[in-house]
Design an enzyme around this catalytic site. Structure first.
Site, PDB file in Angstrom:
ATOM      1  N   LYS A 177       1.981  15.825 -57.154  1.00 12.42           N
ATOM      2  CA  LYS A 177       2.324  16.062 -55.754  1.00 12.42           C
ATOM      3  C   LYS A 177       1.058  16.385 -54.970  1.00 12.42           C
ATOM      4  O   LYS A 177       0.319  17.311 -55.313  1.00 12.42           O
ATOM      5  CB  LYS A 177       3.310  17.230 -55.652  1.00 12.42           C
ATOM      6  N   LYS A 227       8.742  25.582 -41.254  1.00 14.05           N
ATOM      7  CA  LYS A 227       8.401  26.894 -41.799  1.00 14.05           C
ATOM      8  C   LYS A 227       8.067  27.826 -40.626  1.00 14.05           C
ATOM      9  O   LYS A 227       7.233  27.482 -39.780  1.00 14.05           O
ATOM     10  CB  LYS A 227       7.197  26.784 -42.736  1.00 14.05           C
ATOM     11  N   GLU A 252       9.969  18.354 -49.566  1.00 11.82           N
ATOM     12  CA  GLU A 252       9.273  17.067 -49.455  1.00 11.82           C
ATOM     13  C   GLU A 252       8.522  16.666 -50.715  1.00 11.82           C
ATOM     14  O   GLU A 252       8.238  15.486 -50.925  1.00 11.82           O
ATOM     15  CB  GLU A 252       8.305  17.103 -48.262  1.00 11.82           C
ATOM     16  N   ARG A 306       9.416  16.632 -53.893  1.00 16.26           N
ATOM     17  CA  ARG A 306      10.213  15.764 -54.761  1.00 16.26           C
ATOM     18  C   ARG A 306      10.365  14.383 -54.141  1.00 16.26           C
ATOM     19  O   ARG A 306      10.488  13.374 -54.846  1.00 16.26           O
ATOM     20  CB  ARG A 306      11.561  16.416 -55.038  1.00 16.26           C
TER      21      ARG A 306
END
Length: 523
Positions: free
Chosen positions: A268, A280, A353, A355
């Site tokens: 990732k 966030k 995001e 995954r």
């Protein structure tokens, strides 16, 4: 003499001729007990420490002592503290080495000689000690580039391994692991502009130029949208800013001789995570430039491969570099996106995001695995806060599927991590993890995430592995399949380190011990 290549700056690392080698200007020694230093080769050091203990018996922290018979008569000694209790581990040696080298630098050392001592309980204590000392010499990429006078903390580093007749092979390993960690830290720790996706692609292309590593960078948005639609969804809001455009970086290493194993690594690489439409808030965005340490691990691991050149192994890596921005074209909850595997994925939370960035690339690896020898597939990611709640910041979690469990991969990583000072905790995929991501209506085949943070979700670091298996199609290659594929998800959200300190490099050393260092190395 060995050279650490760190961007365009170098630090010389050499196996020392002996304790009296005047190439250096101070000696750094780590031990759990000064009595271990008795003997011909270290007698001067033992005498100096024994004299000091007559006036200070605490042995609680690093000390700088005058010592005859060592370079510049300067000895830096740091005790590890107790290491024989049930809960002690080899990290005490690494932590002491970091403190000792930092103290050596503050004392004026520019050419420290690091002494690595083995311990009967910890077979790799000498290696872990030296790696800790070298770790303390890391200078961030931005500082090296913008402040050349601060680029190197030391001019030269010596390594002395008493009892080892030929230290050069060990120095080669130490050098490769340290430079691998440096690449990891450069990518993982640098700010979101310096390591935006195109900049990371340029960095990786440059460091592997004229090496044994094959690099392929995919930047064409049409290709990303066609072949990696989940990653492309995350990329949508960044398309208006060219310097933030996604990059998919494939790396490949093929060792000499007959290949007996193939590692397939998907990292990732979210260069900044705003959370997207599920923004966030409340200060939770700070530190989200570190959401790329999984991809940073992949690059660092390949740097180590390029220097060690282990035989008989093939490694395929992918760095999923993308920015999770917010904007008028950002992907949103309730969207249904069809993955590369043909799975209809309903979005539940745009802040999940990571995954998405990895899912289609994992599917690509699944497809390639059919033609590889003994494939073992991994996703590596700073994926959840839950893993920190579960295991604290010091530990990586390995979440294996059935075939990976049968192959003993979790136990292999646990053992190598314990020995090398980068410990793993073993988690288990359960039916509840798959149930959480099961479709709740006929519109979609699975749900990407629920609406809660991972820290507020039961089994919050295990369930993403179930989603990745479902969205990529790897779930169809379990123990009940005619073509089982070992797949393990590594959540390194805690072990990669705490912002704003440099990343740790974990679990690069543990993975190298598990898969590389027992192999013959190309000369």
């Amino acid at each position: 003499m060995c050279i650490l290549l760190i961007c365009r700056y170098t630090v010389s690392v050499a196996a020392a001729a002996g304790l009296q080698d005047d190439s250096f200007d101070g000696v750094v020694v780590i031990s759990d007990n000064a009595e271990r230093l008795q003997g011909d080769s270290l007698s001067n050091i033992y005498s100096a420490i024994s004299s000091h203990k007559k006036i200070d018996k605490s042995e609680s922290d690093v000390v700088v002592l005058m010592c005859s018979g060592v370079p510049s008569s300067r000895l830096i000694y740091c005790p590890t503290g107790p290491v024989t209790r049930d809960y002690d581990d080899v990290r005490s040696f690494q932590e002491a080495a970091v403190r000792a080298v930092k103290r050596a630098l503050s004392a004026g050392c520019r050419r420290p000689l690091l002494v690595g001592l083995n311990h009967e309980r910890f077979s790799l204590s000498a290696r872990v000690t030296i790696l800790g000392g070298l770790d303390a010499l890391y200078t961030p990429l931005e500082i090296r580039e913008s402040c050349p006078d601060r680029a190197c903390k030391a001019d030269q580093v010596g390594i002395l391994l008493p009892g080892l007749k030929d230290a050069d092979p060990e120095v080669k390993i130490l050098r490769a692991l340290t430079v691998g960690r440096t690449v990891y830290k450069d990518i993982g720790g640098s700010d979101p502009e310096r390591t935006a996706p195109p900049a990371v692609a340029d960095y990786v292309t440059e460091i592997f130029k004229s090496t044994c590593i094959k690099v392929n960078v995919i930047s064409d948005e049409a290709v990303l949208e066609q072949e990696y639609p989940l990653l492309a969804a995350v990329n949508r809001a960044s398309k208006v800013v060219p310097r933030h455009h996604a990059r998919l970086i494939f790396l490949e290493y093929v060792g000499e001789g007959s290949i007996d194993s193939t590692l397939m690594l998907v990292g990732k690489g979210v260069t900044y995570d705003t959370g997207g439409a599920d923004l966030k808030v409340g200060g939770c965005m700070a530190g989200m430039s570190r959401d790329k340490c999984g991809a940073a691990f992949v690059a660092g691991f390949f740097q180590t491969l390029s220097m060690l050149k282990p035989k008989g192994i093939k490694v395929i890596g992918a760095m999923c570099m993308v920015r999770n921005s917010i904007g008028s074209d950002c992907y949103v909850s309730d969207e249904i996106i069809t993955s590369r595997a043909g799975v209809r994925v309903r979005i539940g939370n745009t802040d999940a995001e990571g995954r998405m960035a990895m899912g289609d690339v994992l599917c690509h690896m699944k497809e390639k695995a059919a033609n590889e020898v003994n494939p073992q597939i991994f996703t590596i990611a700073t994926l959840t806060g839950h893993v920190i709640r579960a295991y604290s910041e010091a530990y990586s979690a390995v979440v294996p599927n059935g075939p990976a469990k049968e192959k003993g991969i979790p136990e292999l990583l646990s053992k190598s991590g314990e020995k090398s000072g980068e410990p793993f905790e073993i988690s288990t995929l359960r039916r509840e993890d798959y149930a959480l991501h099961a479709a709740k209506s006929e519109y979609a085949d699975c749900i990407q995430a629920n609406t809660k943070p991972s820290t507020m979700t039961n089994r919050g670091h295990q369930t993403p592995a179930a989603f990745l298996a479902m969205a990529s199609g790897i779930a169809q290659h379990g123990c009940d399949s005619s073509a089982p594929l070992p797949y393990s998800h590594l959540d390194i959200a805690g072990s990669s380190g705490s912002f704003p300190q440099p990343p740790t490099g974990a679990p690069l050393v543990a993975m190298a011990h598990a898969y590389l260092l027992d192999r013959p190395l190309q000369a």
